[in-house]
Design an enzyme around this catalytic site. Structure first.
Site, PDB file in Angstrom:
ATOM      1  CB  SER A 138       0.787 -15.753  32.433  1.00 12.25           C
ATOM      2  OG  SER A 138       2.177 -15.833  32.635  1.00 12.25           O
ATOM      3  CE1 TYR A 151       1.155 -13.460  26.963  1.00 11.64           C
ATOM      4  CE2 TYR A 151       2.791 -13.486  28.715  1.00 11.64           C
ATOM      5  CZ  TYR A 151       1.772 -14.113  28.009  1.00 11.64           C
ATOM      6  OH  TYR A 151       1.375 -15.383  28.367  1.00 11.64           O
TER       7      TYR A 151
HETATM    8  N1  LIG Z   1       3.808 -21.203  27.073  1.00  7.60           N
HETATM    9  C1  LIG Z   1       3.931 -20.510  28.175  1.00  7.60           C
HETATM   10  O1  LIG Z   1       5.029 -20.445  28.790  1.00  7.60           O
HETATM   11  C2  LIG Z   1       2.737 -19.818  28.780  1.00  7.60           C
HETATM   12  C3  LIG Z   1       2.803 -19.427  30.120  1.00  7.60           C
HETATM   13  C4  LIG Z   1       1.713 -18.787  30.697  1.00  7.60           C
HETATM   14  C5  LIG Z   1       0.568 -18.548  29.945  1.00  7.60           C
HETATM   15  N2  LIG Z   1       0.532 -18.936  28.633  1.00  7.60           N
HETATM   16  C6  LIG Z   1      -0.706 -18.647  27.891  1.00  7.60           C
HETATM   17  O2  LIG Z   1      -1.232 -19.853  27.405  1.00  7.60           O
HETATM   18  C7  LIG Z   1      -2.061 -19.595  26.258  1.00  7.60           C
HETATM   19  C8  LIG Z   1      -1.712 -20.594  25.162  1.00  7.60           C
HETATM   20  O3  LIG Z   1      -0.383 -20.391  24.736  1.00  7.60           O
HETATM   21  P1  LIG Z   1       0.593 -21.613  24.415  1.00  7.60           P
HETATM   22  O4  LIG Z   1       1.705 -21.554  25.378  1.00  7.60           O
HETATM   23  O5  LIG Z   1      -0.164 -22.868  24.251  1.00  7.60           O
HETATM   24  O6  LIG Z   1       1.209 -21.106  23.020  1.00  7.60           O
HETATM   25  P2  LIG Z   1       0.991 -21.581  21.505  1.00  7.60           P
HETATM   26  O7  LIG Z   1       1.414 -22.986  21.351  1.00  7.60           O
HETATM   27  O8  LIG Z   1       1.651 -20.523  20.705  1.00  7.60           O
HETATM   28  O9  LIG Z   1      -0.590 -21.513  21.323  1.00  7.60           O
HETATM   29  C9  LIG Z   1      -1.272 -20.292  21.175  1.00  7.60           C
HETATM   30  C10 LIG Z   1      -2.591 -20.565  20.492  1.00  7.60           C
HETATM   31  O10 LIG Z   1      -3.322 -19.332  20.399  1.00  7.60           O
HETATM   32  C11 LIG Z   1      -3.785 -19.237  19.066  1.00  7.60           C
HETATM   33  N3  LIG Z   1      -4.108 -17.866  18.672  1.00  7.60           N
HETATM   34  C12 LIG Z   1      -3.321 -16.761  18.640  1.00  7.60           C
HETATM   35  N4  LIG Z   1      -4.013 -15.717  18.175  1.00  7.60           N
HETATM   36  C13 LIG Z   1      -5.264 -16.178  17.885  1.00  7.60           C
HETATM   37  C14 LIG Z   1      -6.440 -15.601  17.359  1.00  7.60           C
HETATM   38  N5  LIG Z   1      -6.495 -14.307  17.007  1.00  7.60           N
HETATM   39  N6  LIG Z   1      -7.547 -16.367  17.233  1.00  7.60           N
HETATM   40  C15 LIG Z   1      -7.529 -17.666  17.568  1.00  7.60           C
HETATM   41  N7  LIG Z   1      -6.424 -18.289  18.050  1.00  7.60           N
HETATM   42  C16 LIG Z   1      -5.322 -17.547  18.191  1.00  7.60           C
HETATM   43  C17 LIG Z   1      -2.690 -19.850  18.226  1.00  7.60           C
HETATM   44  O11 LIG Z   1      -3.181 -20.130  16.928  1.00  7.60           O
HETATM   45  P3  LIG Z   1      -2.264 -20.098  15.588  1.00  7.60           P
HETATM   46  O12 LIG Z   1      -1.652 -21.474  15.476  1.00  7.60           O
HETATM   47  O13 LIG Z   1      -3.242 -19.820  14.504  1.00  7.60           O
HETATM   48  O14 LIG Z   1      -1.244 -19.021  15.776  1.00  7.60           O
HETATM   49  C18 LIG Z   1      -2.415 -21.088  19.065  1.00  7.60           C
HETATM   50  O15 LIG Z   1      -3.388 -22.067  18.828  1.00  7.60           O
HETATM   51  C19 LIG Z   1      -1.811 -18.127  25.903  1.00  7.60           C
HETATM   52  O16 LIG Z   1      -2.885 -17.347  26.370  1.00  7.60           O
HETATM   53  C20 LIG Z   1      -0.539 -17.785  26.663  1.00  7.60           C
HETATM   54  O17 LIG Z   1      -0.477 -16.417  26.984  1.00  7.60           O
HETATM   55  C21 LIG Z   1       1.582 -19.567  28.040  1.00  7.60           C
END
Ligand SMILES: NC(=O)c1ccc[n+]([C@@H]2O[C@H](COP(=O)([O-])OP(=O)(O)OC[C@H]3O[C@@H](n4cnc5c(N)ncnc54)[C@H](OP(=O)(O)O)[C@@H]3O)[C@@H](O)[C@H]2O)c1
Length: 275
Positions: A138, A151
């Site tokens: 991130s 985080y």
């Molecule tokens: N959105 C942002 O602004 C942003 C910015 C920078 C980085 N990121 C990073 O991008 C990545 C994806 O996040 P996203 O933004 O796409 O959010 P999201 O839509 O909430 O997706 C997160 C995913 O991670 C899964 N997950 C959480 N805990 C898990 C576990 N123990 N085992 C397997 N899967 C698990 C969730 O599954 P469930 O549906 O089962 O909960 C979901 O599929 C993360 O690493 C986050 O830190 C996000």
């Protein structure tokens, strides 16, 4: 030879779009998720577009689940070309309001699980003499701010791990790439958790509430996760992948400011942006 990709956390957001993008690039893609009941949309799209996507159970917090999933993939395909470590979530609350156990829970998913998966796929990639590990960090993997230290430090740790691993894997032809998205419009803020103590009336309540609601608002206007997915596809196709790929104008702006300012200048700049 058919190339094989594995993506964690594909039930929504960046993981969902990345699994689709890799399959559209011709990868046999294992779209892993902890609850496969959430895989219907991916299955539907994959059958509509005749994509090779297998929805597979993998709870990254669970060592047995990780081992079983990777063994299943290797038994079926005998190779893994791309591993995208995407699963993650955010814990909010200032340092004094977050217990050490809560920090550990955050690190379990966002950091330790990634070490586990790299250790599972590493021997195969080394034997192949090729492969790419993509770690979803991130912009906050390089920039700290208040109210989400668990985080933020999990992403800083991931950056350090990835930098070290690049050296260790290079002689074996295995690449390691860090992806640094800014604010992306996904379920991220819906899936976030508040530290228990931060829900109480502590001295940090105001700053936590302010930062959380600010990020929630920014998320509504965030970059589409497809942009992260297409950056990942571009990165793994690069002949010599860079250590880092930034996604989103917000991330680019903050990281450029950090590069061009002293630590104190940057801290003052961030304070103006945040408060
Ligand atoms: N959105 C942002 O602004 C942003 C910015 C920078 C980085 N990121 C990073 O991008 C990545 C994806 O996040 P996203 O933004 O796409 O959010 P999201 O839509 O909430 O997706 C997160 C995913 O991670 C899964 N997950 C959480 N805990 C898990 C576990 N123990 N085992 C397997 N899967 C698990 C969730 O599954 P469930 O549906 O089962 O909960 C979901 O599929 C993360 O690493 C986050 O830190 C996000």
């Amino acid at each position: 030879m058919e190339k094989v990709a594995v993506v964690t956390g594909t039930s929504s957001g960046i993981g969902f779009d990345t699994a689709l993008a890799l399959a559209r690039e011709g990868y046999y893609t294992y779209a892993t998720m902890r609850n496969t009941a959430k895989g219907d949309k991916l299955k539907e799209l994959s059958s509509k577009e005749s994509l090779k996507i297998d929805v597979l159970e993998l709870d990254v917090d669970n060592e047995n689940s990780a081992k079983t999933a990777i063994k299943h993939i290797l038994d079926q395909k005998q190779r893994i070309d791309v591993l995208v470590n995407n699963a993650g979530w955010a814990l909010w609350g200032c340092v004094e309001d977050v217990s050490v156990d809560e920090f550990k829970t955050q690190f379990e998913t966002n950091f330790f699980s990634i070490i586990r998966l790299i250790q599972e796929v590493g021997p195969t990639m080394r034997k192949q003499g090729s492969g790419t590990i993509v770690n979803i960090s991130s912009v906050v993997g390089r920039i700290g701010f208040p109210a989400s230290p668990a985080y933020i430090s999990s992403k800083f740790a991931l950056e350090g791990l990835s930098e070290s691993l690049r050296f260790e894997f290079a002689p074996f032809g295995v690449d390691v790439i860090i992806i640094e998205p800014g604010v992306i419009k996904t379920n991220f803020m819906k899936n976030m958790k508040m530290a228990k103590k931060s829900e109480l009336d502590t001295v940090y309540k105001d700053i936590t509430t302010k930062v959380v609601s600010g990020v929630k608002m920014m998320t509504e206007m965030g970059t589409h996760p497809k942009e992260v997915a297409s950056t990942i596809v571009k990165a793994i196709k690069d002949k010599k992948p860079l250590p880092r790929y930034i996604v989103g104008n917000d991330a680019a702006m903050f990281l450029e400011a950090k590069k061009n300012k002293t630590d104190i200048e940057f801290e003052n700049y961030l304070k103006k942006e945040l408060y």
